[in-house]
Design a protein around this motif. Structure first.
Motif, PDB file in Angstrom:
ATOM      1  N   VAL A   4      -2.528   8.537  49.513  1.00  9.74           N
ATOM      2  CA  VAL A   4      -3.968   8.353  49.549  1.00  9.74           C
ATOM      3  C   VAL A   4      -4.567   9.579  50.255  1.00  9.74           C
ATOM      4  O   VAL A   4      -3.998  10.064  51.237  1.00  9.74           O
ATOM      5  N   PRO A   5      -5.692  10.088  49.775  1.00  5.72           N
ATOM      6  CA  PRO A   5      -6.293  11.266  50.412  1.00  5.72           C
ATOM      7  C   PRO A   5      -6.645  11.012  51.879  1.00  5.72           C
ATOM      8  O   PRO A   5      -6.943   9.876  52.278  1.00  5.72           O
ATOM      9  N   ALA A   6      -6.638  12.080  52.665  1.00  3.97           N
ATOM     10  CA  ALA A   6      -7.058  11.996  54.064  1.00  3.97           C
ATOM     11  C   ALA A   6      -8.481  11.450  54.119  1.00  3.97           C
ATOM     12  O   ALA A   6      -9.253  11.608  53.173  1.00  3.97           O
ATOM     13  N   GLY A   7      -8.808  10.822  55.236  1.00  4.51           N
ATOM     14  CA  GLY A   7     -10.137  10.253  55.397  1.00  4.51           C
ATOM     15  C   GLY A   7     -10.203   8.788  55.034  1.00  4.51           C
ATOM     16  O   GLY A   7     -11.281   8.208  54.964  1.00  4.51           O
ATOM     17  N   ASN A   8      -9.028   8.178  54.780  1.00  2.00           N
ATOM     18  CA  ASN A   8      -8.944   6.752  54.454  1.00  2.00           C
ATOM     19  C   ASN A   8      -7.931   6.089  55.369  1.00  2.00           C
ATOM     20  O   ASN A   8      -6.975   6.715  55.795  1.00  2.00           O
ATOM     21  N   ARG A   9      -8.139   4.802  55.637  1.00  3.53           N
ATOM     22  CA  ARG A   9      -7.205   4.040  56.463  1.00  3.53           C
ATOM     23  C   ARG A   9      -6.822   2.752  55.735  1.00  3.53           C
ATOM     24  O   ARG A   9      -7.634   2.166  55.019  1.00  3.53           O
ATOM     25  N   GLN A  10      -5.593   2.337  55.909  1.00  2.00           N
ATOM     26  CA  GLN A  10      -5.120   1.108  55.265  1.00  2.00           C
ATOM     27  C   GLN A  10      -5.751  -0.097  55.948  1.00  2.00           C
ATOM     28  O   GLN A  10      -5.721  -0.215  57.178  1.00  2.00           O
ATOM     29  N   ILE A  11      -6.330  -1.002  55.141  1.00  2.29           N
ATOM     30  CA  ILE A  11      -6.960  -2.199  55.704  1.00  2.29           C
ATOM     31  C   ILE A  11      -6.229  -3.482  55.329  1.00  2.29           C
ATOM     32  O   ILE A  11      -6.463  -4.521  55.940  1.00  2.29           O
ATOM     33  N   ALA A  12      -5.343  -3.411  54.320  1.00  3.01           N
ATOM     34  CA  ALA A  12      -4.570  -4.595  53.933  1.00  3.01           C
ATOM     35  C   ALA A  12      -3.322  -4.152  53.189  1.00  3.01           C
ATOM     36  O   ALA A  12      -3.325  -3.142  52.484  1.00  3.01           O
ATOM     37  N   PHE A  13      -2.239  -4.934  53.346  1.00  4.48           N
ATOM     38  CA  PHE A  13      -0.988  -4.701  52.633  1.00  4.48           C
ATOM     39  C   PHE A  13      -0.499  -6.071  52.195  1.00  4.48           C
ATOM     40  O   PHE A  13      -0.190  -6.927  53.045  1.00  4.48           O
ATOM     41  N   LEU A  14      -0.460  -6.314  50.874  1.00  3.05           N
ATOM     42  CA  LEU A  14      -0.185  -7.646  50.348  1.00  3.05           C
ATOM     43  C   LEU A  14       0.940  -7.609  49.322  1.00  3.05           C
ATOM     44  O   LEU A  14       1.077  -6.646  48.572  1.00  3.05           O
ATOM     45  N   GLN A  15       1.729  -8.674  49.270  1.00  2.70           N
ATOM     46  CA  GLN A  15       2.805  -8.812  48.294  1.00  2.70           C
ATOM     47  C   GLN A  15       2.264  -9.579  47.085  1.00  2.70           C
ATOM     48  O   GLN A  15       1.582 -10.590  47.249  1.00  2.70           O
TER      49      GLN A  15
END
Length: 147
Positions: A4-15
């Motif tokens: 993912v490009p810089a300037g973004n943060r992970q907000i969820a990780f789902l299966q």
């Protein structure tokens, strides 16, 4: 892995577990749509359907996206990086900028000839990471206040 490009943060990780549905036209299989349930700790929180679109079952927010990068996976649908093309609602998916489909298993198109109009839904699993723009440093540093 697709970054993912810089300037973004992970907000969820789902299966996810679901199906990739294919339809036969002119004797060949083509992708029709995904249908999957994305879970957190065994609880359904997001539905993934055609467009592609992801919709939160908790707050109704959603994100639609388009593929910007793909990475092949042996015997499975590819890993993907998708960029948001639209968001709805103020909830968890309302600010999503990118979606990653990772760790895929299954879901490949059926092999061989087919009868026009036939459909086949092939089970697959994947992990989905949702990303949002990182808040500006000054806002973060001052707890949401500028200056």
């Amino acid at each position: 892995m697709i970054k993912v490009p810089a300037g973004n943060r992970q907000i969820a990780f789902l299966q996810a577990h679901g199906v990739q549905t294919y339809q036969c036209a002119n004797g060949a299989w083509s992708f029709l749509q995904p249908d999957a349930i994305l879970e957190s700790y065994g609880r359904a929180v997001v539905l993934h359907t055609k467009s592609p679109v992801w919709t939160s079952v908790e707050d109704g927010s959603s994100v639609t996206a388009t593929t910007v990068a793909s990475s092949p996976v042996p015997l499975a649908v590819p890993q993907l990086l998708l960029r948001s093309t639209g968001n709805r609602g103020p909830g968890v998916l309302g600010a999503v900028t990118f979606v990653q489909r990772l760790n895929t298993t299954g879901g490949l198109s059926p092999a061989g000839a087919c009868k026009d109009g036939a459909t086949a839904s092939i089970p697959y699993t994947a992990d989905y990471a949702f990303w949002a723009a990182t808040p500006h440093y000054a806002r973060t540093r001052n707890h949401g206040r500028l200056g």
